[in-house]
Design a protein around this motif. Structure first.
Motif, mmCIF file in Angstrom:
data_model
loop_
_atom_site.group_PDB
_atom_site.id
_atom_site.type_symbol
_atom_site.label_atom_id
_atom_site.label_comp_id
_atom_site.label_asym_id
_atom_site.label_seq_id
_atom_site.Cartn_x
_atom_site.Cartn_y
_atom_site.Cartn_z
ATOM 1 N N HIS A 1 -0.429 64.216 -20.290
ATOM 2 C CA HIS A 1 -1.101 64.622 -21.526
ATOM 3 C C HIS A 1 -0.620 63.791 -22.722
ATOM 4 C CE1 HIS A 1 -3.587 68.040 -20.350
ATOM 5 N NE2 HIS A 1 -2.609 68.431 -19.550
ATOM 6 N N ALA B 1 -2.059 60.314 -22.331
ATOM 7 C CA ALA B 1 -3.508 60.325 -22.545
ATOM 8 C C ALA B 1 -3.845 60.391 -24.026
ATOM 9 C CB ALA B 1 -4.143 61.502 -21.800
ATOM 10 N N GLN B 2 -3.042 61.119 -24.782
ATOM 11 C CA GLN B 2 -3.267 61.195 -26.229
ATOM 12 C C GLN B 2 -3.097 59.829 -26.880
ATOM 13 O OE1 GLN B 2 -0.643 64.232 -27.734
ATOM 14 N NE2 GLN B 2 -1.593 65.856 -26.512
ATOM 15 N N ALA C 1 -6.037 57.589 -25.760
ATOM 16 C CA ALA C 1 -7.269 57.960 -26.451
ATOM 17 C C ALA C 1 -7.253 57.468 -27.907
ATOM 18 C CB ALA C 1 -7.469 59.470 -26.414
ATOM 19 N N THR D 1 -8.697 62.083 -17.177
ATOM 20 C CA THR D 1 -8.886 62.110 -18.632
ATOM 21 C C THR D 1 -10.265 62.674 -18.992
ATOM 22 O OG1 THR D 1 -9.563 59.765 -18.525
ATOM 23 C CG2 THR D 1 -7.287 60.244 -19.182
ATOM 24 N N TYR E 1 -10.297 63.876 -22.732
ATOM 25 C CA TYR E 1 -9.774 62.761 -23.532
ATOM 26 C C TYR E 1 -10.806 61.636 -23.583
ATOM 27 C CZ TYR E 1 -5.205 64.976 -23.379
ATOM 28 O OH TYR E 1 -4.159 65.848 -23.521
ATOM 29 N N ARG F 1 -11.719 57.767 -25.281
ATOM 30 C CA ARG F 1 -11.164 56.588 -25.940
ATOM 31 C C ARG F 1 -11.811 56.403 -27.303
ATOM 32 N NH1 ARG F 1 -6.699 53.247 -25.193
ATOM 33 N NH2 ARG F 1 -7.220 51.067 -25.487
#
Length: 208
Positions: free
Chosen positions: A160, A163-164, A167, A191, A196, A198
């Protein structure tokens, strides 16, 4: 001059990794080892460290030989290169070499900074996870239940957090996959399921 260093088990002395360092360095007198222990004792490394001068090359068996934590590894890499000592990691899975970064000019310097930033970022996440575990916070389990994959072994807290950053355009998908140990196809799958998206590309890198 060329130097070599490895942390080894007693039965590994004179074999395998040590011999590879001797072959690269060219003289077994300039290859130093410390015994691999839980206390992370590196007496011979610090002796070697004091011998290094600008223009020398230090070959290590693996990245972990530079420090006991990811943050220490990043700091030691910076300290050595600041002294104009080149560092080369022989582990096939890594094969990092400060000379290659330098040869690539500004692009190489950016790649080197990203590598060190990733090490420190991963160290921060590890520290945070240990702190949460000490206070009784269970991390990762709820994430697995959210989309019904109980057998999947994944550090979902790390996923997580990474992924943040992905993104937000702070790292490429290659860097995110390397950090979390996921395949590119799995990365996009998870994702998407977790919502999430991009937002923008990485600055100056051209990587997605």
């Amino acid at each position: 001059m060329n130097f070599g260093y490895a942390r080894v088990l007693p039965e590994e002395q004179g074999n395998g990794t040590v011999q590879q360092l001797v072959d690269v360095v060219g003289d077994d007198r300039f290859v130093f080892t410390d015994r691999r222990t839980k206390e992370y004792d590196r007496k011979n490394y610090f002796f070697l460290r004091n011998m290094l001068r600008a223009g020398d090359i230090l070959y290590v068996d693996e990245l972990g030989s530079l420090g006991g934590t990811l943050e220490e590894i990043a700091d030691e890499w910076c300290s050595l290169t600041a002294l104009q000592v080149d560092v080369a990691v022989l582990a096939p899975a890594v094969q990092l070499d400060s000379r290659r970064f330098r040869e690539l000019g500004e692009m190489g310097r950016q790649m080197e900074r990203q590598m060190l930033d990733l090490l420190r970022y991963a160290a921060e996440l590890q520290h945070r996870k240990r702190s949460e575990q000490r206070t009784g916070v269970c991390t990762g389990g709820q994430s697995e239940k959210r989309f019904g994959r109980p057998p999947l072994k994944m550090d979902w807290e790390l996923f997580h957090q990474t992924a943040q950053r992905w993104a937000a355009g702070e790292m490429s998908v290659e860097q995110a996959c390397a950090l979390t140990g996921t395949a590119r196809s799995s990365w996009y799958k998870y994702t998407k399921e977790l919502g999430y998206t991009r937002e923008r590309k990485l600055s100056h890198s051209g990587l997605e």
